[in-house]
Write a protein that holds these residues in place. Structure first.
Motif, mmCIF file in Angstrom:
data_model
loop_
_atom_site.group_PDB
_atom_site.id
_atom_site.type_symbol
_atom_site.label_atom_id
_atom_site.label_comp_id
_atom_site.label_asym_id
_atom_site.label_seq_id
_atom_site.Cartn_x
_atom_site.Cartn_y
_atom_site.Cartn_z
ATOM 1 N N SER A 1 3.434 3.374 -10.269
ATOM 2 C CA SER A 1 2.154 3.861 -9.741
ATOM 3 C C SER A 1 2.082 5.382 -9.687
ATOM 4 C CB SER A 1 1.923 3.291 -8.341
ATOM 5 O OG SER A 1 1.806 1.890 -8.396
ATOM 6 N N HIS A 2 3.151 6.022 -9.182
ATOM 7 C CA HIS A 2 3.083 7.481 -9.023
ATOM 8 C C HIS A 2 3.074 8.256 -10.346
ATOM 9 C CE1 HIS A 2 3.762 6.220 -4.875
ATOM 10 N NE2 HIS A 2 3.055 7.296 -4.592
ATOM 11 N N PRO A 3 3.786 7.799 -11.383
ATOM 12 C CA PRO A 3 3.611 8.496 -12.666
ATOM 13 C C PRO A 3 2.207 8.290 -13.228
ATOM 14 C CG PRO A 3 5.072 6.589 -12.926
ATOM 15 C CD PRO A 3 4.863 6.792 -11.463
ATOM 16 N N VAL B 1 5.007 -1.134 -7.195
ATOM 17 C CA VAL B 1 3.576 -0.996 -7.504
ATOM 18 C C VAL B 1 2.796 -0.823 -6.210
ATOM 19 C CG1 VAL B 1 1.620 -2.039 -8.723
ATOM 20 C CG2 VAL B 1 3.927 -2.751 -9.319
ATOM 21 N N GLU B 2 1.895 0.154 -6.194
ATOM 22 C CA GLU B 2 1.035 0.325 -5.019
ATOM 23 C C GLU B 2 -0.189 -0.588 -5.123
ATOM 24 O OE1 GLU B 2 2.066 4.717 -3.254
ATOM 25 O OE2 GLU B 2 0.243 4.523 -4.458
ATOM 26 N N VAL B 3 -0.399 -1.326 -4.035
ATOM 27 C CA VAL B 3 -1.446 -2.336 -3.987
ATOM 28 C C VAL B 3 -2.184 -2.191 -2.663
ATOM 29 C CG1 VAL B 3 -1.818 -4.826 -3.911
ATOM 30 C CG2 VAL B 3 0.015 -3.915 -5.314
ATOM 31 N N SER C 1 -4.607 7.442 1.101
ATOM 32 C CA SER C 1 -3.750 8.235 0.201
ATOM 33 C C SER C 1 -3.660 7.494 -1.126
ATOM 34 C CB SER C 1 -2.361 8.436 0.817
ATOM 35 O OG SER C 1 -1.760 7.199 1.147
ATOM 36 N N ASP C 2 -3.549 8.255 -2.191
ATOM 37 C CA ASP C 2 -3.370 7.695 -3.545
ATOM 38 C C ASP C 2 -4.388 6.615 -3.907
ATOM 39 O OD1 ASP C 2 -1.341 9.472 -3.897
ATOM 40 O OD2 ASP C 2 0.288 8.017 -3.755
ATOM 41 N N LYS C 3 -5.648 6.885 -3.651
ATOM 42 C CA LYS C 3 -6.638 5.831 -3.877
ATOM 43 C C LYS C 3 -6.909 5.551 -5.355
ATOM 44 C CE LYS C 3 -10.814 8.539 -2.822
ATOM 45 N NZ LYS C 3 -11.403 8.726 -4.142
ATOM 46 N N ASP C 4 -6.669 6.519 -6.219
ATOM 47 C CA ASP C 4 -6.979 6.299 -7.631
ATOM 48 C C ASP C 4 -5.957 5.426 -8.351
ATOM 49 O OD1 ASP C 4 -9.198 7.878 -7.331
ATOM 50 O OD2 ASP C 4 -8.122 9.726 -7.859
ATOM 51 N N GLN C 5 -4.763 5.329 -7.787
ATOM 52 C CA GLN C 5 -3.710 4.616 -8.520
ATOM 53 C C GLN C 5 -3.379 3.230 -7.960
ATOM 54 O OE1 GLN C 5 -0.764 7.651 -7.877
ATOM 55 N NE2 GLN C 5 0.372 6.457 -6.384
ATOM 56 N N GLN C 6 -3.890 2.924 -6.772
ATOM 57 C CA GLN C 6 -3.513 1.640 -6.183
ATOM 58 C C GLN C 6 -4.314 0.511 -6.818
ATOM 59 O OE1 GLN C 6 -2.141 1.599 -2.141
ATOM 60 N NE2 GLN C 6 -3.207 3.504 -1.700
ATOM 61 N N TRP D 1 5.418 7.183 7.288
ATOM 62 C CA TRP D 1 5.320 8.639 7.355
ATOM 63 C C TRP D 1 5.083 9.067 5.915
ATOM 64 C CZ3 TRP D 1 9.112 5.832 9.877
ATOM 65 C CH2 TRP D 1 9.107 5.900 11.270
ATOM 66 N N LYS D 2 4.037 9.819 5.662
ATOM 67 C CA LYS D 2 3.698 10.144 4.278
ATOM 68 C C LYS D 2 4.022 11.596 3.941
ATOM 69 C CE LYS D 2 2.459 7.833 1.799
ATOM 70 N NZ LYS D 2 3.328 6.911 1.037
ATOM 71 N N PRO D 3 4.727 11.803 2.846
ATOM 72 C CA PRO D 3 5.027 13.174 2.424
ATOM 73 C C PRO D 3 3.844 13.757 1.658
ATOM 74 C CG PRO D 3 6.052 11.608 0.908
ATOM 75 C CD PRO D 3 5.273 10.804 1.911
ATOM 76 N N PRO E 1 0.801 -1.220 0.000
ATOM 77 C CA PRO E 1 0.000 0.000 0.000
ATOM 78 C C PRO E 1 0.836 1.272 0.000
ATOM 79 C CG PRO E 1 0.022 -0.991 2.184
ATOM 80 C CD PRO E 1 0.729 -1.952 1.272
ATOM 81 N N CYS E 2 0.225 2.340 -0.471
ATOM 82 C CA CYS E 2 0.849 3.657 -0.378
ATOM 83 C C CYS E 2 1.193 3.889 1.084
ATOM 84 C CB CYS E 2 -0.123 4.724 -0.876
ATOM 85 S SG CYS E 2 0.549 6.387 -0.777
ATOM 86 N N SER E 3 0.205 3.699 1.977
ATOM 87 C CA SER E 3 0.502 3.851 3.395
ATOM 88 C C SER E 3 -0.076 2.685 4.195
ATOM 89 C CB SER E 3 -0.013 5.195 3.921
ATOM 90 O OG SER E 3 -1.378 5.311 3.666
HETATM 91 MN MN MN Z 1 1.650 6.786 -2.890
#
Ligand code: MN
Ligand code: PEP
Length: 274
Positions: free
Chosen positions: A213-215, A239-241, A250-255, A71-73, A35-37
């Motif tokens: 994932s981030h691009p 890859v975010e899963v 966080s980043d729900k559209d790309q996971q 810790w998320k930026p 996961p992203c976080s």
């Molecule tokens: Mn992320």
């Protein structure tokens, strides 16, 4: 300016070991997924257990590392900032249960010593690529590998020289992560710089992983970017899963969902990209 930093260029290619998974071995790309976080104990457990059952045992793909941000930026101070040390414990526990090495992002030099016994590797996020106090603290105070993301506005040489800070200060196990740069493609979140993959292979001796994932910024773009990165010679993909991407903090559209992720890996294996 090209050519200024030499340690990143000199010497043999050096694969790194993340808890026994080798990154940078010719023809053996890895996958860093999670996961992203790390949002709670259950979701990271579920992700890790799924990977162990369906990817490692099911598909027989063993070169996999569990990621999770603690810790998320975040751009906004009002957004979810991560659960910090509690999340590190949940990540470690989930990795141990599932038999997976774990990696998280380090943002603060004050966290380096504490992370040393807790995770198999760390990555430095894009926003901290040139945070030299952080790089120096990692070089002296973190025993495991450090993966350095490229800032979304950084020149290649700036990125390589940031890696040189680690090498010049005694950190041998270093890898690079491309994660997209700011461009003029407003349909994606960032622009994946595919060209950088053969360039880094020519210029540097460090393993190169591509965060797909981030691009992308949206799930539907992730599989094509994964194929492109691996076909261009990346040593692995990140890859975010997430077990329930629609509810991610966080980043729900790309996971990717777990099953979606399994299908992606299966197709990459069928294409002999993994
Ligand atoms: Mn992320
Ligand atoms: C991440 O990988 O969770 C992340 C925040 O990425 P980046 O630093 O590349 O934006």
């Amino acid at each position: 300016m090209p050519g200024k930093c030499r340690l990143v260029r000199q010497g043999p290619r050096r694969p790194i070991s993340i808890g026994g998974v080798m990154v940078g071995e010719q023809g053996k790309p890895v996958v860093i997924a999670g996961p992203c976080s790390v949002e709670d104990r259950e979701m990271i457990r579920e992700t890790a257990d799924y990977i162990a059952r369906e990817i490692v045992d099911g598909l027989g793909f063993k070169r996999i590392i569990l990621r999770g941000g603690c810790w998320k930026p975040r751009t906004s101070p009002y957004s979810f900032q991560g659960h910090g040390w509690r999340a590190v414990e949940w990540l470690r526990e989930a990795g141990d249960r599932a038999g997976l090495p774990v990696i998280t992002e380090v943002m603060d030099p004050r966290h380096v010593a504490g992370l040393a016994g807790m995770v198999d590797a760390v990555w430095v996020g894009a926003r901290n690529m040139q945070n030299t106090p952080l790089l120096l603290e990692l070089a002296s105070g973190f025993p495991g590998p450090v993966l350095l993301k490229r800032h979304f506005g950084a020149l290649i040489e700036e990125w390589l020289c940031a890696a040189e800070y680690l090498l010049a200060n005694g950190k041998e196990d270093v890898a690079l992560i491309e994660r997209g740069t700011r461009g003029i493609n407003e349909y994606a979140r960032f622009t994946l710089d595919v060209t950088v993959i053969p360039i880094v292979k020519q210029e540097a001796r460090l393993p190169l992983v591509v965060d797909v994932s981030h691009p992308a910024g949206k799930r539907s773009l992730v599989p094509a970017l994964a194929r492109a990165a691996l076909a261009a010679g990346a040593d692995g993909i990140m890859v975010e899963v997430h077990p329930e991407p629609g509810r991610a903090l966080s980043d729900k559209d790309q996971q990717l969902g777990l099953e979606e992720f399994r299908r992606l890996l299966e197709s990459l294996m069928e294409m002999k990209l993994l």
